[in-house]
Scaffold this motif. Structure first.
Motif: not given
Length: 292
Positions: A146-155, A218-228, A291-292
């Motif tokens: 699971v890959v969550d992404v978020w960011q600001s706009d061009s302003e 970025f936030m990356l989540m997977a069973e059996g791995f530390d959340t990054l 837990t995702v």
């Protein structure tokens, strides 16, 4: 607990916690009292200054809601968030990606989006194609991350700072069988952290600027791995060496390559210039499933 003074009050307070049944809690509170009391003895605040400090923390709490966390912002700008990050996330394996601050604008459960789709809803800006792969500590691709992404706009604004009908420039993807993720967005810009609250007043009073270099979260989540939890910054940004929240690491700085009109990496034909980022992430195995 009578006749307490500046020399014996610390021991009395620590003794008050002596019967705490939670050993970890007792350790934390004992250390907190010891260091807090030492700080007070060192700076010797006046009663007026202490009242101002309490007021600062009160105003910080009043700025917190489900879309903004002023205490996270305070932790970030004091370097505490990155200190906690450094203590909790370190690996000698170069295949494991480095982490950095979460920031105050993460929103849980963003819209789920298919691979390669655009997340630039209700905003305009320079097109930006982001892609990469996710792998484990040995370099093997990881599917269904699971890959969550978020960011600001061009302003420099996040969607929660604007009056939009729904989410924008934030989404959730799932890596394919080869560990790939990809999406279209707009190129983010450097921006100031919110300065309309007590943290902004603190920066102003101390002569610090509030700017962050351009980046994608970025936030990356997977069973059996530390959340990054991490960010990828734009090479050449003027604020890379003075990030207001101390979050930049060399391994997280990449070229946002500028490309002319023509075919994009995903085969799309572009009639305007655009940018491209390719970044692979490595996850660290965890003894406890996330837990995702």
């Amino acid at each position: 607990m009578r006749n307490l003074n500046a020399q014996n009050i610390t021991d009395a307070v620590i003794e008050a916690f002596s019967k705490c049944p939670d050993e970890r809690l007792k350790t934390v509170l004992d250390s907190l009292v010891e260091h807090l009391h030492a700080f007070i003895r060192e700076v010797e605040p006046s009663e007026r200054e202490w009242t101002q400090a309490i007021d600062f923390l009160t105003r910080t709490g009043h700025m917190c809601d489900d879309q903004r966390q002023e205490f996270i912002l305070l932790s970030d700008t004091l370097g505490v968030t990155m200190l906690v990050d450094a203590i909790n996330h370190h690996s000698s394996n170069p295949k494991v990606s480095e982490s950095t601050v979460l920031g105050p604008f993460y929103v849980a459960d963003p819209p789920m989006v298919a691979q390669g789709e655009s997340i630039d809803w209700n905003v305009e800006g320079e097109p930006f194609y982001v892609e990469g792969k996710v792998h484990d500590e040995s370099g093997q691709p990881l599917a269904n991350v699971v890959v969550d992404v978020w960011q600001s706009d061009s302003e420099g604004f996040y969607d929660v700072q604007k009056e939009l009908e729904g989410a924008s420039l934030r989404a959730r993807f799932s890596t394919d069988a080869e560990g790939r993720y990809a999406f279209w967005t707009v190129t983010p810009s450097p921006y100031p952290i919110p300065t309309d609250g007590p943290v902004g007043k603190m920066l102003e009073a101390t002569g610090r600027h509030p700017y962050r270099p351009a980046h994608v979260h970025f936030m990356l989540m997977a069973e059996g791995f530390d959340t990054l939890v991490t960010q990828v910054f734009a090479e050449g940004d003027p604020y890379l060496d003075s990030d207001a929240v101390f979050g930049v690491k060399d391994s997280l700085v990449m070229d946002y390559t500028s490309l002319p009109p023509g075919p994009a990496p995903d085969g799309r034909s572009m009639n305007v210039p655009f940018r491209h980022l390719k970044y692979d992430f490595g996850l660290k195995s965890s003894s406890k499933a996330n837990t995702v």
